[in-house]
Design a protein around this motif. Structure first.
Motif, PDB file in Angstrom:
ATOM      1  N   GLY A 154       0.700  -1.203   0.000  1.00 41.01           N
ATOM      2  CA  GLY A 154       0.080  -0.038  -0.114  1.00 41.01           C
ATOM      3  C   GLY A 154       0.765   1.207  -0.033  1.00 41.01           C
ATOM      4  N   CYS A 155       2.282   1.090  -0.236  1.00 44.93           N
ATOM      5  CA  CYS A 155       3.059   2.466   0.102  1.00 44.93           C
ATOM      6  C   CYS A 155       3.140   3.053  -1.443  1.00 44.93           C
ATOM      7  CB  CYS A 155       4.222   2.137   0.672  1.00 44.93           C
ATOM      8  SG  CYS A 155       5.462   1.056  -0.406  1.00 44.93           S
ATOM      9  N   GLY A 156       2.530   2.389  -2.380  1.00 48.05           N
ATOM     10  CA  GLY A 156       2.749   3.016  -3.750  1.00 48.05           C
ATOM     11  C   GLY A 156       3.735   2.379  -4.640  1.00 48.05           C
ATOM     12  N   LYS A 157       4.324   1.406  -4.138  1.00 50.33           N
ATOM     13  CA  LYS A 157       5.718   0.767  -5.139  1.00 50.33           C
ATOM     14  C   LYS A 157       5.131   0.224  -6.520  1.00 50.33           C
ATOM     15  CE  LYS A 157       6.328  -3.169  -2.157  1.00 50.33           C
ATOM     16  NZ  LYS A 157       4.907  -3.143  -1.545  1.00 50.33           N
ATOM     17  N   SER A 158       3.889  -0.561  -6.340  1.00 47.42           N
ATOM     18  CA  SER A 158       3.646  -0.906  -7.661  1.00 47.42           C
ATOM     19  C   SER A 158       2.908   0.044  -8.472  1.00 47.42           C
ATOM     20  CB  SER A 158       2.236  -1.802  -7.526  1.00 47.42           C
ATOM     21  OG  SER A 158       2.847  -3.191  -6.722  1.00 47.42           O
ATOM     22  N   THR A 159       2.469   1.173  -7.742  1.00 48.33           N
ATOM     23  CA  THR A 159       1.869   2.394  -8.717  1.00 48.33           C
ATOM     24  C   THR A 159       3.171   3.030  -9.710  1.00 48.33           C
ATOM     25  OG1 THR A 159       0.185   2.729  -7.008  1.00 48.33           O
ATOM     26  CG2 THR A 159       0.449   4.378  -8.539  1.00 48.33           C
ATOM     27  N   VAL A 160       4.318   3.032  -9.042  1.00 45.50           N
ATOM     28  CA  VAL A 160       5.533   3.737  -9.567  1.00 45.50           C
ATOM     29  C   VAL A 160       5.714   2.626 -10.757  1.00 45.50           C
ATOM     30  CG1 VAL A 160       8.115   3.935  -9.497  1.00 45.50           C
ATOM     31  CG2 VAL A 160       6.291   4.616  -7.382  1.00 45.50           C
TER      32      VAL A 160
ATOM     33  N   MET B 217      10.159   3.007   0.267  1.00 46.51           N
ATOM     34  CA  MET B 217       9.097   3.917   0.253  1.00 46.51           C
ATOM     35  C   MET B 217       8.189   3.858   1.413  1.00 46.51           C
ATOM     36  SD  MET B 217       7.157   3.607  -3.546  1.00 46.51           S
ATOM     37  CE  MET B 217       6.288   5.300  -3.785  1.00 46.51           C
ATOM     38  N   TYR B 218       7.621   4.976   1.818  1.00 51.83           N
ATOM     39  CA  TYR B 218       6.440   4.792   2.853  1.00 51.83           C
ATOM     40  C   TYR B 218       5.514   5.836   2.576  1.00 51.83           C
ATOM     41  CZ  TYR B 218       4.672   4.783   7.592  1.00 51.83           C
ATOM     42  OH  TYR B 218       3.741   4.515   8.638  1.00 51.83           O
ATOM     43  N   LEU B 219       4.341   5.491   2.327  1.00 51.44           N
ATOM     44  CA  LEU B 219       3.142   6.173   2.082  1.00 51.44           C
ATOM     45  C   LEU B 219       3.277   7.142   0.818  1.00 51.44           C
ATOM     46  CD1 LEU B 219       1.500   7.202   5.627  1.00 51.44           C
ATOM     47  CD2 LEU B 219       0.746   5.571   3.906  1.00 51.44           C
ATOM     48  N   GLY B 220       4.018   6.623  -0.217  1.00 45.65           N
ATOM     49  CA  GLY B 220       4.036   7.528  -1.521  1.00 45.65           C
ATOM     50  C   GLY B 220       5.424   8.200  -1.721  1.00 45.65           C
TER      51      GLY B 220
ATOM     52  N   GLN C  23       0.131  14.605   9.599  1.00 44.17           N
ATOM     53  CA  GLN C  23       0.817  15.907   9.180  1.00 44.17           C
ATOM     54  C   GLN C  23       2.500  15.615   9.211  1.00 44.17           C
ATOM     55  OE1 GLN C  23      -0.039  19.613   8.930  1.00 44.17           O
ATOM     56  NE2 GLN C  23      -1.617  18.672   7.891  1.00 44.17           N
ATOM     57  N   GLY C  24       3.136  16.551   8.723  1.00 44.99           N
ATOM     58  CA  GLY C  24       4.622  16.433   8.821  1.00 44.99           C
ATOM     59  C   GLY C  24       5.255  15.349   8.290  1.00 44.99           C
ATOM     60  N   CYS C  25       6.148  14.591   8.782  1.00 48.88           N
ATOM     61  CA  CYS C  25       6.804  13.343   8.245  1.00 48.88           C
ATOM     62  C   CYS C  25       5.566  12.201   8.650  1.00 48.88           C
ATOM     63  CB  CYS C  25       7.873  13.185   9.044  1.00 48.88           C
ATOM     64  SG  CYS C  25       8.680  11.446   8.670  1.00 48.88           S
ATOM     65  N   HIS C  26       5.385  11.502   7.586  1.00 45.73           N
ATOM     66  CA  HIS C  26       4.189  10.635   7.517  1.00 45.73           C
ATOM     67  C   HIS C  26       4.582   9.450   8.586  1.00 45.73           C
ATOM     68  CE1 HIS C  26       2.855  12.647   4.045  1.00 45.73           C
ATOM     69  NE2 HIS C  26       3.235  11.782   3.455  1.00 45.73           N
ATOM     70  N   PHE C  27       5.875   9.112   8.914  1.00 44.42           N
ATOM     71  CA  PHE C  27       6.373   8.205   9.753  1.00 44.42           C
ATOM     72  C   PHE C  27       6.288   8.529  11.209  1.00 44.42           C
ATOM     73  CE2 PHE C  27       9.543   5.153  11.335  1.00 44.42           C
ATOM     74  CZ  PHE C  27       8.824   4.225  11.564  1.00 44.42           C
ATOM     75  N   HIS C  28       6.132   9.922  11.520  1.00 40.67           N
ATOM     76  CA  HIS C  28       6.482  10.545  12.996  1.00 40.67           C
ATOM     77  C   HIS C  28       5.505   9.721  13.962  1.00 40.67           C
ATOM     78  CE1 HIS C  28       3.097  13.264  12.828  1.00 40.67           C
ATOM     79  NE2 HIS C  28       3.222  13.141  14.023  1.00 40.67           N
ATOM     80  N   PRO C  29       4.429   9.411  13.734  1.00 44.14           N
ATOM     81  CA  PRO C  29       3.945   8.858  14.838  1.00 44.14           C
ATOM     82  C   PRO C  29       4.283   7.399  15.398  1.00 44.14           C
ATOM     83  CG  PRO C  29       2.127   9.544  13.157  1.00 44.14           C
ATOM     84  CD  PRO C  29       3.309   9.508  12.401  1.00 44.14           C
ATOM     85  N   ARG C  30       4.928   6.768  14.230  1.00 42.34           N
ATOM     86  CA  ARG C  30       5.429   5.426  14.600  1.00 42.34           C
ATOM     87  C   ARG C  30       7.064   5.476  14.885  1.00 42.34           C
ATOM     88  NH1 ARG C  30       3.694   1.848   9.725  1.00 42.34           N
ATOM     89  NH2 ARG C  30       3.903  -0.015  11.149  1.00 42.34           N
ATOM     90  N   CYS C  31       7.344   6.708  14.938  1.00 47.97           N
ATOM     91  CA  CYS C  31       8.780   6.757  15.050  1.00 47.97           C
ATOM     92  C   CYS C  31       9.355   6.832  16.396  1.00 47.97           C
ATOM     93  CB  CYS C  31       9.407   7.870  14.135  1.00 47.97           C
ATOM     94  SG  CYS C  31      11.137   8.187  14.157  1.00 47.97           S
ATOM     95  N   ALA C  32      10.417   6.110  16.628  1.00 44.50           N
ATOM     96  CA  ALA C  32      10.979   6.197  18.173  1.00 44.50           C
ATOM     97  C   ALA C  32      11.849   7.513  18.292  1.00 44.50           C
ATOM     98  CB  ALA C  32      11.824   4.747  18.412  1.00 44.50           C
ATOM     99  N   LYS C  33      12.355   8.159  17.341  1.00 46.13           N
ATOM    100  CA  LYS C  33      13.175   9.174  17.410  1.00 46.13           C
ATOM    101  C   LYS C  33      12.573  10.331  17.053  1.00 46.13           C
ATOM    102  CE  LYS C  33      17.355   6.291  16.386  1.00 46.13           C
ATOM    103  NZ  LYS C  33      17.913   5.871  15.189  1.00 46.13           N
ATOM    104  N   ALA C  34      11.168  10.478  17.045  1.00 45.15           N
ATOM    105  CA  ALA C  34      10.462  11.710  16.583  1.00 45.15           C
ATOM    106  C   ALA C  34      10.676  13.024  17.192  1.00 45.15           C
ATOM    107  CB  ALA C  34       9.021  11.262  16.543  1.00 45.15           C
ATOM    108  N   LYS C  35      10.949  14.102  16.652  1.00 43.49           N
ATOM    109  CA  LYS C  35      11.274  15.468  17.276  1.00 43.49           C
ATOM    110  C   LYS C  35       9.925  16.017  17.174  1.00 43.49           C
ATOM    111  CE  LYS C  35      15.101  16.175  15.079  1.00 43.49           C
ATOM    112  NZ  LYS C  35      16.406  16.913  14.802  1.00 43.49           N
TER     113      LYS C  35
ATOM    114  N   VAL D  11       0.164   1.052   9.459  1.00 42.53           N
ATOM    115  CA  VAL D  11       0.213   2.230   8.745  1.00 42.53           C
ATOM    116  C   VAL D  11      -0.836   2.862   8.387  1.00 42.53           C
ATOM    117  CG1 VAL D  11       0.982   2.490   6.241  1.00 42.53           C
ATOM    118  CG2 VAL D  11       1.495   0.328   7.308  1.00 42.53           C
ATOM    119  N   PRO D  12      -0.817   4.296   8.402  1.00 48.06           N
ATOM    120  CA  PRO D  12      -1.627   4.930   8.440  1.00 48.06           C
ATOM    121  C   PRO D  12      -2.425   5.272   7.178  1.00 48.06           C
ATOM    122  CG  PRO D  12       0.281   6.467   9.419  1.00 48.06           C
ATOM    123  CD  PRO D  12       0.696   5.064   8.671  1.00 48.06           C
ATOM    124  N   SER D  13      -3.642   5.354   6.986  1.00 48.87           N
ATOM    125  CA  SER D  13      -4.561   5.495   5.938  1.00 48.87           C
ATOM    126  C   SER D  13      -3.706   6.400   4.835  1.00 48.87           C
ATOM    127  CB  SER D  13      -5.859   5.885   6.133  1.00 48.87           C
ATOM    128  OG  SER D  13      -6.526   6.382   4.970  1.00 48.87           O
TER     129      SER D  13
END
Lengths: 326, 288
Positions: free
Chosen positions: A56-62, A233-236, A289-301, A281-283
């Motif tokens: 679902g991250c868009g790799k096939s679409t690429v 790739m992550y969310l497009g 908002q911001g970096c798509h990965f931040h809610p799951r990221c351990a090092k998010a600032k 993985v978020p919808s």
């Protein structure tokens, strides 16, 4: 980028594809899925370029946009010097001889009502690639090239195993002697033992026919084995790009790190601390908002939840999109 | 050699399923008999269908006139045989025309999608909203009663049915990966439609064809009955019922037998259609 001056075979420049979905009645609300969002990369000659990420991250679409099986919204795709996004149908048809695709599902990618021979002969007839009398011989040659016997030519797809069907799919992709093959999860639907055989076949063909691959897979072990360079790739969006050794040995992006740690090491003596990834993985309809990965990221600032990180070139063809390296 | 083997493969499988349902054989047998009767009309019919034996009017069935004679002293059996011919010509030609145009429109609409699809199917819906009999009346009223006009009217009402039947499987087949593979191979849309998608809808079209032939025969009879069908003195089944109607109490054979034959044709075509549907439906194929 790969410290060579020669021109890359495929250059993808700021490719974007958004899908619009309308839901609801009578008042419909339209959503936008940013399946591919501002993606740039290139594939060198005789190189296997990996495209990895969760489903679902868009790799096939690429992959499909590169072949224009899906029309991209914006951005350019260059095959050598030709921008294929600007081609009309006629020109597109002829350029498709230079790039082909291997599909994920070997069961639905072959027409069940047509024999292997018919499936493989038809494109040659349509494009008048050779004399009609020679077609059968060429197809038999090709089948032997992909490890099938000449006897399969009059059989139907349902008479084959998944691995054999995938070989037929590969044979079909090779019909036109293409320069680039998009392998869309080409081994994902197969048993692990068969995966290896097919990968080796692809590897041999690559050397024999000087092919280049755009290799799309969610399986990091396969990508590591098969590819020279890889993009995660992550969310497009691309989060990291580099050579296989860079990405797997010294991952920079926290997402790459968790992905790598999530794939098992085939050695029971190594105790592995599986890094648990928080949440789902978020919808893609409403990415964070911001970096798509931040809610799951351990090092998010702080900044991670506010703005999307810029793409940072680190030299030697390495790039990453993360505030940690900004 | 290759093609023959393929046909055999598909044929035997279809035959086995068709065979499983014995009633479909009855349908096929009946229909074949009736078609043969119609085709061989000039040979089999004992009398000329329009020849009038004025002295022997409204004779009951006898060894001379097997199914009796009508008001004008014409042999009912001969008229039925010739009437079948008219019915089958109208039924099959109108279905063939409707199938041809309906399939093209429906599969194009399904394949192209978007506004083209919406437009074509909108027109089809409008056509479909007019009942067959009414459309028949309309066309015949405008163009005058004749065999050709009747065929046009029937075909017009059947086109949307075939368009719908063709559209849905086309949409389903369009999303198959092998169709995408065809696009990647640079095949033209026409080739993909005809070679790769059409075989998927062929079975359903045959089923619909046999079912709608029954309806076409019935509608033709209905229109002839109200006097808007083929012009007299041409023998048609519906027209015969109408002509015999005024003497139905004293000489029921003049209306009864053609009515029975209409029933037989419709019954046979429907049985055959049901059998074909089971035989060609891949989902029912594997069921016992």
């Amino acid at each position: 980028m790969k410290t060579s001056t020669k021109q890359p075979l495929l250059t993808v420049n700021r490719l974007t594809k958004h899908f619009h979905i309308k839901r609801g009645f009578p008042k419909s609300v339209s959503y936008t899925v940013k399946a591919v969002d501002d993606v740039s990369f290139h594939v060198n000659r005789k190189e296997a370029f990996g495209l990895a990420g969760e489903s679902g991250c868009g790799k096939s679409t690429v992959g499909r946009c590169v072949l224009r099986l899906i029309e991209p919204d914006s951005g350019q795709v260059f095959l050598q010097n030709t921008d294929i996004t600007g081609l009309n149908n006629q020109e597109l048809r002829s350029i498709r001889k230079k790039m082909q695709i291997i599909f994920q599902d070997p069961y639905s990618s072959l027409n069940p009502r047509r024999t292997i021979g018919q499936t493989l002969e038809e494109p040659m007839r349509v494009h008048k690639l050779c004399e009609n009398d020679n077609i059968r011989d060429i197809v038999i040659d090709l089948l032997e090239n992909v490890g099938l016997s000449a006897g399969v030519i009059d059989k139907y797809p349902h008479e084959f195993s998944g691995g054999q069907r995938q070989r037929v799919g590969i044979a079909r992709a090779l019909l036109f002697n293409p320069e680039l093959i998009v392998a869309d999860e080409a081994v994902s639907a197969l048993d692990v033992s068969i995966q290896m055989q097919i990968l080796q076949l692809l590897q041999n063909l690559k050397e024999k026919l000087s092919l280049s691959y755009l290799f799309i897979s969610h399986d990091l072990a396969v990508v590591r084995y098969f590819c020279q360079r890889v993009a995660i790739m992550y969310l497009g969006k691309f989060v990291e790009l580099g050579s296989v050794s860079q990405i797997f040995d010294e991952p920079l992006h926290p997402y790459t790190l968790t992905l790598r740690n999530a794939s098992p090491i085939p050695d029971p003596s190594i105790e592995q601390a599986f890094a648990q990834l928080k949440g789902e993985v978020p919808s893609p309809i409403s990415p964070p908002q911001g970096c798509h990965f931040h809610p799951r990221c351990a090092k998010a600032k702080d900044i991670c939840s506010r703005e999307y990180p810029k793409w940072i070139e680190l030299g030697k063809g390495r790039g990453v999109a993360c505030h940690l390296y900004g | 050699m290759n093609t023959i083997a393929r046909f055999k493969h598909f044929g035997t499988e279809t035959y086995h399923v068709f065979n499983r349902n014995k009633t479909s054989w009855i349908g096929l047998l009946l229909l074949t008999m009736l078609v043969l009767l119609a085709v061989l009309a000039p040979v089999i019919a004992p009398y000329d269908p329009v020849e009038q034996h004025i002295i022997q009017r409204l004779e009951p069935p006898s060894s001379q006139f097997l199914l009796g004679t009508d008001y004008y002293g014409r042999d009912v059996l001969s008229r039925i045989i010739w009437g079948c011919r008219v019915s089958f010509i109208i039924g099959s030609v109108s279905v063939a025309i409707a199938m041809f145009f309906g399939t093209i429109l429906g599969s194009m609409a399904g394949y192209k999608g978007g506004y083209f699809d919406a437009f074509v199917m909108g027109v089809m819906d409008v056509l479909m909203s007019i009942p067959t009999l009414l459309m028949g009346l309309l066309i015949v009223a405008i163009l005058g009663p004749s065999q050709a006009n009747l065929i046009i009217a029937l075909a017009l009402t059947m086109i949307p049915r075939f368009a719908r039947i063709a559209r849905a499987p086309t949409i389903a087949a369009k999303s198959k990966v092998y169709v995408e593979a065809c696009q990647a191979m640079g095949f033209s849309d026409m080739r993909i439609l005809v070679v790769h998608i059409f075989p998927n809808i062929f079975g359903e079209l045959m089923v619909m064809g046999s079912m709608w032939m029954a309806t076409a025969v019935r509608t033709e009879a209905a229109l002839s009955f109200i006097g808007l069908g083929v012009n007299p003195p041409t023998a048609t089944l519906g027209g015969m019922i109408r002509e015999g109607f005024k003497d139905i109490m004293s000489a029921p054979w003049a209306s009864l037998y053609p009515g029975l034959v209409i029933l037989l044709i419709v019954f046979a075509a429907n049985l055959l259609g049901d059998g074909l549907r089971d035989a060609l439906d891949p989902k029912l194929r594997n069921e016992k």
